[in-house]
Write a protein that holds these residues in place. Structure first.
Motif, PDB file in Angstrom:
ATOM      1  N   UNK A 220      39.142  41.609  15.964  1.00 11.62           N
ATOM      2  CA  UNK A 220      39.296  42.954  16.539  1.00 11.62           C
ATOM      3  C   UNK A 220      37.985  43.333  17.210  1.00 11.62           C
ATOM      4  N   UNK A 221      37.757  42.835  18.407  1.00 10.89           N
ATOM      5  CA  UNK A 221      36.489  43.078  19.089  1.00 10.89           C
ATOM      6  C   UNK A 221      36.554  44.333  19.954  1.00 10.89           C
ATOM      7  N   UNK A 222      35.410  44.946  20.137  1.00 11.57           N
ATOM      8  CA  UNK A 222      35.292  46.169  20.930  1.00 11.57           C
ATOM      9  C   UNK A 222      34.524  45.861  22.209  1.00 11.57           C
ATOM     10  N   UNK A 223      35.095  46.227  23.331  1.00 13.12           N
ATOM     11  CA  UNK A 223      34.431  46.052  24.621  1.00 13.12           C
ATOM     12  C   UNK A 223      34.042  47.416  25.173  1.00 13.12           C
ATOM     13  N   UNK A 224      32.769  47.528  25.503  1.00 11.47           N
ATOM     14  CA  UNK A 224      32.273  48.763  26.122  1.00 11.47           C
ATOM     15  C   UNK A 224      31.913  48.432  27.561  1.00 11.47           C
ATOM     16  N   UNK A 225      32.587  49.066  28.477  1.00 11.23           N
ATOM     17  CA  UNK A 225      32.340  48.838  29.905  1.00 11.23           C
ATOM     18  C   UNK A 225      31.425  49.918  30.452  1.00 11.23           C
ATOM     19  N   UNK A 226      30.678  49.566  31.521  1.00 13.71           N
ATOM     20  CA  UNK A 226      29.802  50.549  32.153  1.00 13.71           C
ATOM     21  C   UNK A 226      28.946  51.276  31.102  1.00 13.71           C
ATOM     22  N   UNK A 227      28.220  50.512  30.319  1.00 12.62           N
ATOM     23  CA  UNK A 227      27.462  51.058  29.187  1.00 12.62           C
ATOM     24  C   UNK A 227      26.527  52.177  29.627  1.00 12.62           C
ATOM     25  N   UNK A 228      26.463  53.196  28.794  1.00 13.09           N
ATOM     26  CA  UNK A 228      25.611  54.344  29.052  1.00 13.09           C
ATOM     27  C   UNK A 228      24.591  54.497  27.925  1.00 13.09           C
ATOM     28  N   UNK A 229      23.512  55.201  28.224  1.00 16.61           N
ATOM     29  CA  UNK A 229      22.467  55.376  27.217  1.00 16.61           C
ATOM     30  C   UNK A 229      23.022  56.029  25.956  1.00 16.61           C
ATOM     31  N   UNK A 230      23.988  56.895  26.125  1.00 18.86           N
ATOM     32  CA  UNK A 230      24.589  57.571  24.980  1.00 18.86           C
ATOM     33  C   UNK A 230      25.451  56.678  24.105  1.00 18.86           C
ATOM     34  N   UNK A 231      25.667  55.453  24.551  1.00 21.97           N
ATOM     35  CA  UNK A 231      26.447  54.513  23.737  1.00 21.97           C
ATOM     36  C   UNK A 231      25.589  53.866  22.649  1.00 21.97           C
ATOM     37  N   UNK A 232      24.293  54.038  22.719  1.00 24.04           N
ATOM     38  CA  UNK A 232      23.405  53.455  21.713  1.00 24.04           C
ATOM     39  C   UNK A 232      23.718  54.047  20.353  1.00 24.04           C
ATOM     40  N   UNK A 233      24.031  53.197  19.404  1.00 21.61           N
ATOM     41  CA  UNK A 233      24.448  53.668  18.085  1.00 21.61           C
ATOM     42  C   UNK A 233      24.728  52.462  17.202  1.00 21.61           C
ATOM     43  N   UNK A 234      25.013  52.754  15.924  1.00 21.72           N
ATOM     44  CA  UNK A 234      25.597  51.750  15.037  1.00 21.72           C
ATOM     45  C   UNK A 234      27.098  51.823  15.208  1.00 21.72           C
ATOM     46  N   UNK A 235      27.728  50.666  15.316  1.00 26.51           N
ATOM     47  CA  UNK A 235      29.178  50.608  15.448  1.00 26.51           C
ATOM     48  C   UNK A 235      29.750  49.895  14.225  1.00 26.51           C
ATOM     49  N   UNK A 236      30.712  50.556  13.614  1.00 27.58           N
ATOM     50  CA  UNK A 236      31.338  50.015  12.415  1.00 27.58           C
ATOM     51  C   UNK A 236      32.814  49.730  12.684  1.00 27.58           C
ATOM     52  N   UNK A 237      33.224  48.549  12.311  1.00 29.60           N
ATOM     53  CA  UNK A 237      34.625  48.177  12.339  1.00 29.60           C
ATOM     54  C   UNK A 237      35.222  48.523  10.975  1.00 29.60           C
ATOM     55  N   UNK A 238      36.435  49.027  10.969  1.00 31.82           N
ATOM     56  CA  UNK A 238      37.041  49.435   9.694  1.00 31.82           C
ATOM     57  C   UNK A 238      38.506  49.028   9.645  1.00 31.82           C
TER      58      UNK A 238
ATOM     59  N   UNK B 247      22.274  44.121  22.374  1.00 30.42           N
ATOM     60  CA  UNK B 247      21.695  44.960  23.417  1.00 30.42           C
ATOM     61  C   UNK B 247      22.444  44.717  24.721  1.00 30.42           C
ATOM     62  N   UNK B 248      22.419  45.723  25.580  1.00 28.81           N
ATOM     63  CA  UNK B 248      23.129  45.645  26.861  1.00 28.81           C
ATOM     64  C   UNK B 248      22.366  46.462  27.885  1.00 28.81           C
ATOM     65  N   UNK B 249      22.375  46.000  29.099  1.00 25.73           N
ATOM     66  CA  UNK B 249      21.775  46.763  30.190  1.00 25.73           C
ATOM     67  C   UNK B 249      22.715  47.919  30.546  1.00 25.73           C
ATOM     68  N   UNK B 250      22.120  49.021  30.888  1.00 30.89           N
ATOM     69  CA  UNK B 250      22.905  50.161  31.337  1.00 30.89           C
ATOM     70  C   UNK B 250      23.827  49.720  32.477  1.00 30.89           C
ATOM     71  N   UNK B 251      25.061  50.193  32.425  1.00 35.84           N
ATOM     72  CA  UNK B 251      26.111  49.912  33.408  1.00 35.84           C
ATOM     73  C   UNK B 251      26.783  48.551  33.219  1.00 35.84           C
ATOM     74  N   UNK B 252      26.259  47.743  32.308  1.00 36.72           N
ATOM     75  CA  UNK B 252      26.879  46.452  32.055  1.00 36.72           C
ATOM     76  C   UNK B 252      27.934  46.571  30.949  1.00 36.72           C
ATOM     77  N   UNK B 253      28.554  45.433  30.665  1.00 32.11           N
ATOM     78  CA  UNK B 253      29.614  45.385  29.652  1.00 32.11           C
ATOM     79  C   UNK B 253      29.136  44.607  28.436  1.00 32.11           C
ATOM     80  N   UNK B 254      29.502  45.072  27.267  1.00 33.24           N
ATOM     81  CA  UNK B 254      29.134  44.389  26.025  1.00 33.24           C
ATOM     82  C   UNK B 254      30.356  44.327  25.109  1.00 33.24           C
ATOM     83  N   UNK B 255      30.416  43.261  24.332  1.00 30.93           N
ATOM     84  CA  UNK B 255      31.526  43.093  23.379  1.00 30.93           C
ATOM     85  C   UNK B 255      30.970  42.922  21.980  1.00 30.93           C
ATOM     86  N   UNK B 256      31.460  43.740  21.083  1.00 28.86           N
ATOM     87  CA  UNK B 256      31.072  43.676  19.668  1.00 28.86           C
ATOM     88  C   UNK B 256      32.208  43.014  18.887  1.00 28.86           C
ATOM     89  N   UNK B 257      31.859  42.082  18.038  1.00 29.54           N
ATOM     90  CA  UNK B 257      32.888  41.326  17.340  1.00 29.54           C
ATOM     91  C   UNK B 257      33.171  41.874  15.943  1.00 29.54           C
TER      92      UNK B 257
END
Lengths: 115, 115
Positions: free
Chosen positions: B75-93, B12-22
């Protein structure tokens, strides 16, 4: 959004029925795929095709069958549905070319429930 | 078959914050491709970002960037300035150039964005 379509989007059906899940794409892609995905879980490849009259089984064993008579069409059939087949089925396609940075384009999925 | 591991089932991440998925993967190949896909609730899976293994420079797409560590197979994913529309399942492939266009997906990370 990608030009890949799946019908039906939702299907509830009784045990023993024969069903066909449709998948079509208008991008002219040679390669097409079927994945099975339980809610909130990973995708498992069950079938793929590299072109007309080409079909292969994926990593996950499945009782379903597929056909590829036309480039744009890749239907998946279950001859006798069972509750264990309840899942989401995702169709995907990709451009040809090995070693090229090609993504897979996904359809919206068919959520199947077998009662 | 290659294995892809996503060790964070939920984030989980606060709106406008940054999150990293591993994401980590296991492979003996030197050339391959990595992808992050996003699957919003009840919507189509779409590509977020991709990386070629032979490119040392990390891929960037607007607010999305990756930290690709080839030696560590990470191969981590960084999402900056998180938005409500970023809520989802994220799959690494992972995709190998040696097995056609077959993709191997991780188990996914469910991202919640808190307003």
């Amino acid at each position: 959004e990608a030009d890949i379509y799946q019908t039906p989007r939702y299907l509830v059906i009784g045990t023993g029925k024969k069903i066909t899940l449709e998948c079509s794409q208008t991008m002219g892609h040679d390669k097409m795929y079927w994945y099975q995905q339980d809610p909130g879980m990973e995708l498992h490849l069950i079938h793929y095709s590299y072109g007309v009259n080409s079909t292969e089984k994926g990593d996950l064993s499945s009782e379903s069958t597929v056909s590829r008579i036309r480039t744009e069409h890749f239907p998946l059939t279950l001859e006798s549905a069972r509750p264990s087949h309840t899942s989401q089925y995702l169709c995907a396609s990709s451009e040809p070319g090995i070693g090229v940075l090609n993504e897979q384009y996904f359809g919206p999925g068919t959520r199947l429930t077998v009662t | 078959a290659q294995t892809v591991t996503q060790s964070q089932p939920e984030m989980s991440v606060q709106e406008a914050e940054t999150v990293t998925l591993s994401c980590t993967y296991d492979t003996s190949e030197s050339d391959y491709y990595l992808f992050w896909y996003k699957q919003p609730p009840s919507r189509q899976m779409i590509l977020v970002i991709r990386q070629e293994a032979y490119k040392q420079q990390n891929a960037t797409e607007n607010r999305f960037s990756v930290n690709f560590q080839k030696a560590a197979k990470s191969f981590s994913l960084k999402i900056s300035d998180s938005q409500l529309g970023d809520a989802a399942m994220y799959f690494c492939a992972y995709r190998s150039p040696n097995t056609g266009n077959q993709f191997y997906f991780g188990t996914g990370t469910s991202l919640t964005v808190i307003p």
